[in-house]
Design a protein around this motif. Structure first.
Motif, mmCIF file in Angstrom:
data_model
loop_
_atom_site.group_PDB
_atom_site.id
_atom_site.type_symbol
_atom_site.label_atom_id
_atom_site.label_comp_id
_atom_site.label_asym_id
_atom_site.label_seq_id
_atom_site.Cartn_x
_atom_site.Cartn_y
_atom_site.Cartn_z
ATOM 1 N N GLY A 137 0.815 -1.207 0.000
ATOM 2 C CA GLY A 137 0.000 0.000 0.000
ATOM 3 C C GLY A 137 0.846 1.253 0.000
ATOM 4 O O GLY A 137 2.074 1.219 -0.149
ATOM 5 N N HIS A 138 0.158 2.385 0.153
ATOM 6 C CA HIS A 138 0.836 3.683 0.164
ATOM 7 C C HIS A 138 0.260 4.556 1.278
ATOM 8 O O HIS A 138 -0.922 4.450 1.611
ATOM 9 N N VAL A 139 1.100 5.405 1.822
ATOM 10 C CA VAL A 139 0.652 6.467 2.718
ATOM 11 C C VAL A 139 0.605 7.757 1.906
ATOM 12 O O VAL A 139 1.616 8.170 1.335
ATOM 13 N N ARG A 140 -0.570 8.366 1.840
ATOM 14 C CA ARG A 140 -0.714 9.628 1.100
ATOM 15 C C ARG A 140 -0.423 10.791 2.048
ATOM 16 O O ARG A 140 -1.317 11.335 2.681
ATOM 17 N N ALA A 141 0.836 11.177 2.123
ATOM 18 C CA ALA A 141 1.226 12.252 3.036
ATOM 19 C C ALA A 141 0.783 13.611 2.512
ATOM 20 O O ALA A 141 0.381 14.484 3.288
ATOM 21 N N VAL A 142 0.870 13.807 1.200
ATOM 22 C CA VAL A 142 0.431 15.044 0.542
ATOM 23 C C VAL A 142 -0.325 14.635 -0.707
ATOM 24 O O VAL A 142 0.130 13.772 -1.469
ATOM 25 N N ASP A 143 -1.486 15.257 -0.931
ATOM 26 C CA ASP A 143 -2.367 14.802 -2.010
ATOM 27 C C ASP A 143 -2.908 15.982 -2.816
ATOM 28 O O ASP A 143 -3.836 16.667 -2.396
ATOM 29 N N ASP A 144 -2.259 16.252 -3.962
ATOM 30 C CA ASP A 144 -2.798 17.207 -4.945
ATOM 31 C C ASP A 144 -2.924 18.628 -4.384
ATOM 32 O O ASP A 144 -3.966 19.267 -4.495
ATOM 33 N N VAL A 145 -1.849 19.134 -3.791
ATOM 34 C CA VAL A 145 -1.855 20.453 -3.149
ATOM 35 C C VAL A 145 -1.256 21.514 -4.077
ATOM 36 O O VAL A 145 -0.195 21.285 -4.674
ATOM 37 N N SER A 146 -1.926 22.654 -4.185
ATOM 38 C CA SER A 146 -1.446 23.766 -5.021
ATOM 39 C C SER A 146 -1.516 25.077 -4.243
ATOM 40 O O SER A 146 -2.486 25.318 -3.513
ATOM 41 N N PHE A 147 -0.495 25.913 -4.404
ATOM 42 C CA PHE A 147 -0.490 27.255 -3.817
ATOM 43 C C PHE A 147 0.644 28.066 -4.431
ATOM 44 O O PHE A 147 1.546 27.515 -5.066
ATOM 45 N N ASP A 148 0.582 29.377 -4.239
ATOM 46 C CA ASP A 148 1.646 30.299 -4.652
ATOM 47 C C ASP A 148 2.151 31.058 -3.436
ATOM 48 O O ASP A 148 1.418 31.238 -2.453
ATOM 49 N N ILE A 149 3.395 31.524 -3.522
ATOM 50 C CA ILE A 149 3.934 32.458 -2.535
ATOM 51 C C ILE A 149 4.629 33.572 -3.301
ATOM 52 O O ILE A 149 5.515 33.313 -4.132
ATOM 53 N N GLY A 150 4.217 34.804 -3.043
ATOM 54 C CA GLY A 150 4.792 35.944 -3.727
ATOM 55 C C GLY A 150 6.088 36.417 -3.088
ATOM 56 O O GLY A 150 6.439 36.010 -1.977
ATOM 57 N N THR A 151 6.791 37.282 -3.776
ATOM 58 C CA THR A 151 8.003 37.886 -3.237
ATOM 59 C C THR A 151 7.665 38.625 -1.946
ATOM 60 O O THR A 151 6.702 39.404 -1.901
ATOM 61 N N SER A 152 8.418 38.383 -0.886
ATOM 62 C CA SER A 152 8.241 39.021 0.427
ATOM 63 C C SER A 152 6.912 38.664 1.096
ATOM 64 O O SER A 152 6.488 39.345 2.031
ATOM 65 N N GLU A 153 6.260 37.603 0.655
ATOM 66 C CA GLU A 153 4.996 37.177 1.260
ATOM 67 C C GLU A 153 5.238 36.023 2.229
ATOM 68 O O GLU A 153 6.103 35.176 2.009
ATOM 69 N N VAL A 154 4.460 35.991 3.308
ATOM 70 C CA VAL A 154 4.468 34.863 4.238
ATOM 71 C C VAL A 154 3.153 34.114 4.095
ATOM 72 O O VAL A 154 2.075 34.686 4.286
ATOM 73 N N LEU A 155 3.250 32.845 3.713
ATOM 74 C CA LEU A 155 2.080 31.974 3.667
ATOM 75 C C LEU A 155 2.135 31.052 4.872
ATOM 76 O O LEU A 155 3.093 30.298 5.056
ATOM 77 N N GLY A 156 1.124 31.120 5.728
ATOM 78 C CA GLY A 156 1.030 30.228 6.864
ATOM 79 C C GLY A 156 0.405 28.908 6.437
ATOM 80 O O GLY A 156 -0.562 28.896 5.678
ATOM 81 N N LEU A 157 0.962 27.803 6.915
ATOM 82 C CA LEU A 157 0.444 26.475 6.598
ATOM 83 C C LEU A 157 0.014 25.813 7.890
ATOM 84 O O LEU A 157 0.838 25.480 8.746
ATOM 85 N N ALA A 158 -1.297 25.650 8.063
ATOM 86 C CA ALA A 158 -1.863 25.197 9.334
ATOM 87 C C ALA A 158 -2.487 23.816 9.189
ATOM 88 O O ALA A 158 -2.916 23.406 8.111
ATOM 89 N N GLY A 159 -2.554 23.123 10.324
ATOM 90 C CA GLY A 159 -3.198 21.817 10.363
ATOM 91 C C GLY A 159 -2.741 21.048 11.580
ATOM 92 O O GLY A 159 -1.758 21.390 12.225
ATOM 93 N N GLU A 160 -3.481 19.987 11.916
ATOM 94 C CA GLU A 160 -3.121 19.144 13.049
ATOM 95 C C GLU A 160 -1.849 18.358 12.753
ATOM 96 O O GLU A 160 -1.392 18.271 11.609
#
Length: 323
Positions: free
Chosen positions: A28-51
């Motif tokens: 089998g497989h463990v799906r640690a990350v599944d089809d995730v998309s995002f952008d980060i701009g110059t000098s931007e902070v993107l927070g990534l939240a979750g349990e």
């Protein structure tokens, strides 16, 4: 014309094989990350939240190719990171660095602080022997530590001081982008605020872009321009920080925010029922449906598309009649 984002992540996935038996048979497989998309701009902070176990750290390490993605595209300054050979990857890591969670495990205890900070300068050939002491002093100043700390050992420092050294070390090669992976979770509460303030100052002063990984939405709201919320490897919601925290559009985000201690808030505390499902066999359709208080039978039928619910604010949920 809108400037191209510094970092573009498209349909990123990471699967880990599960093998059993004497001959390591694939079961089998463990799906640690599944089809995730995002952008980060110059000098931007993107927070990534979750349990814990939501895939946050795997996303951060995959972006830097410390973990090899199974599929997807990662473009940095318009160049495809997944196609980099070893010399290109070495150059990429001058522009993209990581600050790990544990400051005690991030520095070689046999090195002096000065040598630990100077090591990336030597490895990347960015300073001569005579230039290194001045560069180290400048980096210590950048993280609000005295120059004489260069002679100390990591064992002489507090947790907060060690994390400042780790940040100085990451800054040594002059990166444009940093993955900050739970950088304050191992520190005392009184020290956490100091490190967050330092990161905010570096963002403003040096123009750093950041992927800031945390489970603490209160900290994230303070530092981040936008927040992305992940659950079981899937992106649930992404949008401007104030909008996500004040008016969450996904039930999972609503539950996370309700858990943030705030005496002035009238929000009802939401207790999610059951345990997080196994990533080996995630639920069909929406992976959050087995714990969602608003789930419908249709939620099991198909994976919900990520759609824009207000300008710049997206969610992956079929329902419009909630939140």
């Amino acid at each position: 014309m809108t400037a191209e984002p510094l970092l573009q992540v498209r349909r990123l996935s990471k699967l880990y094989d599960i093998r059993q038996g004497l001959f390591s048979r694939l079961v089998g497989h463990v799906r640690a990350v599944d089809d995730v998309s995002f952008d980060i701009g110059t000098s931007e902070v993107l927070g990534l939240a979750g349990e814990s176990g939501s895939g946050k750290t795997t996303i951060g390490r995959s972006v830097l190719r410390l973990v090899e993605p199974t599929s997807g595209s990662i473009r940095f300054e318009g160049k495809e990171v997944t196609a980099f050979d070893r010399p290109q990857l070495r150059d990429f890591r001058r522009s993209a660095q990581i600050v790990f969670q544990d400051p005690y495990a991030s520095i070689d205890p046999t090195m002096s602080v000065g040598d630990a900070i100077a090591e990336p300068l030597r490895v990347q050939g960015l300073a001569s022997r005579s230039e290194i002491p001045d560069r180290v002093e400048k980096l210590l100043t950048d993280v609000a530590l005295p120059a004489d700390f260069a002679r100390r050992r990591p064992s002489d420092l507090s947790g907060g001081q060690r994390q400042r050294v780790v940040i100085a070390r990451a800054l040594a090669v002059g990166p444009r982008f940093i993955v900050a992976d739970e950088p304050v979770s191992a520190l005392d509460v009184s020290i956490q605020a100091q490190i967050i303030s330092l990161l905010e100052d570096l963002k403003s002063r040096l123009g750093l872009a950041m992927l800031f990984i945390s489970h603490d939405l209160a900290v994230m709201e303070y530092l981040s321009d936008r927040i992305a919320v992940v659950y079981l490897g899937k992106l649930m919601e992404i949008g401007p920080s104030r909008d996500v925290v004040a008016t969450p559009k996904h039930p999972y985000t609503e539950a996370l925010i309700s858990a943030v201690p705030d005496p002035s808030s009238r929000r009802k505390r939401i207790i999610l029922k059951g345990d997080v499902p196994s990533p080996v066999s995630p639920p069909s359709g929406c992976v959050f449906r087995t714990r969602c208080p608003y789930a419908l039978p249709d939620c099991a039928a198909a994976v919900p598309a990520t759609r824009e619910v207000r300008p710049g604010h997206f969610k992956a949920c079929i329902r419009d009649d909630i939140l």
